[in-house]
Design an enzyme around this catalytic site. Structure first.
Site, PDB file in Angstrom:
ATOM      1  N   ASP A 100      24.690  85.479  62.286  1.00 43.27           N
ATOM      2  CA  ASP A 100      25.854  86.349  62.428  1.00 43.27           C
ATOM      3  C   ASP A 100      26.297  86.978  61.114  1.00 43.27           C
ATOM      4  OD1 ASP A 100      26.130  86.311  65.200  1.00 43.27           O
ATOM      5  OD2 ASP A 100      26.984  84.297  65.114  1.00 43.27           O
ATOM      6  N   ASP A 125      22.357  87.772  71.120  1.00 49.42           N
ATOM      7  CA  ASP A 125      23.449  88.310  70.288  1.00 49.42           C
ATOM      8  C   ASP A 125      22.920  88.941  68.998  1.00 49.42           C
ATOM      9  OD1 ASP A 125      23.778  85.945  71.814  1.00 49.42           O
ATOM     10  OD2 ASP A 125      25.827  85.676  71.104  1.00 49.42           O
TER      11      ASP A 125
HETATM   12  N1  GLY Z   1      27.965  85.647  69.566  1.00 46.71           N
HETATM   13  C1  GLY Z   1      28.629  84.652  70.304  1.00 46.71           C
HETATM   14  C2  GLY Z   1      29.306  85.155  71.500  1.00 46.71           C
HETATM   15  O1  GLY Z   1      29.052  86.257  71.953  1.00 46.71           O
HETATM   16  O2  GLY Z   1      30.140  84.436  72.031  1.00 46.71           O
END
Ligand code: GLY
Length: 378
Positions: A95, A157
């Site tokens: 992330d 993600d």
């Molecule tokens: N990236 C984690 C979520 O979408 O909750």
């Protein structure tokens, strides 16, 4: 379904309400890192949590239009606090994209600050370091508990985090970041996007050999269900991969997933948290998935020919309008969130049916896009 016709100028009205509410909420949150609003108040997280970029990103969106120096100072302070996360290293995961794109890249795009460019390049290098050459994927997380080996886990993600690598190649002139991003994007095509346009949340590889071992339901209901926010990440992430590379396979993938998403929406155009739920499981909405997908659809409308463009634009706008009219907390002084009814993690029972900072961010990004305020931060 008969779609509600939006009244002229609604997006201006929505933007004014966003600005008013963000200014007011910033008096309490300041340079903190909100994630989910519980009982009307955003709970603040440590700077290393994956959501750390969304509040400063929202502040930058509002600053771009209002030039409110107070908001700028908060966003800059958030970015500076992330330096300790880089130095701490252990909590960095894939992330890095979400976190540094909406802080350092956003500030660099808006103000041309060299220190922001350096920070974002450093983050891009650390993200590149998570690439597994054998499996051709970017590793998602570090172990959550002692002894856990999740070195073979990749998640949908991450499609959004590739934007940081595309940006790094563009700003440095070094194509290595693009190469890695495209390898991962190709893995999304081969292992995450299913034939019907739905997506896997987690794919598990053997991190030594690179062989695919299986899938995991993650934040979705089950391995073969269809988590709606993951679906939204795939739409927007693949559309961004096409925007930055011009490779048509990414555009085709974004369209395929978008059509699955649109075909499975309920009457009010805002998705449930998973598109494939058995009748006994609560069908909470996930407004954040709707907001993110709407931004992906707006980008798609700019990337395709005229005929298709109208379809994606209308659908994206209809979703934002529904979020504005049916989910907005505009008249509630007892609620800091902008958009109600998000679902963060149903399987773990965390933050269900509450405002989420990424829902607020993507809603504001979508409205700012309709108003043509400026270039994408992604
Ligand atoms: N990236 C984690 C979520 O979408 O909750």
């Amino acid at each position: 379904m008969e779609k509600t016709k939006q009244p002229a100028g609604w997006e201006h009205e929505a933007w004014e309400k966003i600005v008013r509410k963000v200014k007011r909420t910033s008096e309490r949150i300041g340079d903190g890192f909100p994630h989910a609003s519980v009982n009307g108040e955003y709970v603040l997280e440590p700077a290393h949590w994956w959501t750390a970029g969304f509040w400063p990103g929202l502040l930058w969106l509002v600053y771009r239009d209002t030039k409110d120096e107070r908001l700028k100072a908060y966003a800059e302070s958030c970015e500076k606090q992330l330096d300790a996360v880089i130095a701490g290293f252990d909590r960095l995961d894939h992330d890095l994209g979400f976190m540094w794109q909406l802080t350092s890249v956003a500030r660099y795009k808006l103000l041309g600050e060299d220190e922001s460019r350096r920070r974002a390049l450093l983050a891009a290098n650390l993200l590149s370091g998570r690439f597994n050459v054998k499996g051709k994927y970017i590793r998602a997380w570090n172990p959550w508990r002692a002894g856990e080996d999740n070195s073979g886990w990749a998640i949908i993600d991450c499609a959004m985090n590739l934007a940081l690598l595309y940006w790094a190649s563009a700003t440095s002139g070094d194509p290595r970041y693009n190469h890695l991003a495209m390898e991962h994007a190709d893995t999304v095509l081969s292992h995450f996007i299913r034939d019907d346009g739905s997506v896997n949340h987690i794919v598990i590889f053997d991190s030594a050999s690179g062989e695919k071992l299986g899938v995991n339901g993650g934040q979705g209901y089950a391995p073969d269900s269809a988590w709606s926010r993951g679906t939204a990440w795939a739409i927007y992430g693949m559309a961004l991969s096409y925007k930055h590379t011009g490779e048509i396979r990414y555009l085709d993938a974004a369209k395929k997933v978008a059509h699955f998403f649109l075909a499975n929406l309920p009457e009010d155009r805002v998705p449930h948290w998973d598109f494939r739920l058995p009748p006994e499981v609560p069908k909470h909405r996930d407004s954040s998935a709707g907001a993110c997908a709407a931004c992906g659809l707006l980008l798609l409308s700019e990337l395709v020919g005229e005929t298709e463009s109208e379809l994606y634009r209308k659908e994206g706008e209809a979703m934002l309008y529904s979020l504005y009219t049916n989910y907005g907390a505009w008249d509630r002084d007892d609620e800091e969130g902008l958009i109600l009814h998000g679902t963060s993690h149903f399987p773990e029972g965390r933050n269900i049916d509450v405002p989420l900072i990424y829902g607020d961010y993507f809603f504001a990004e979508g409205i700012s896009r309709l108003l043509e305020h400026g270039e994408l931060f992604w």
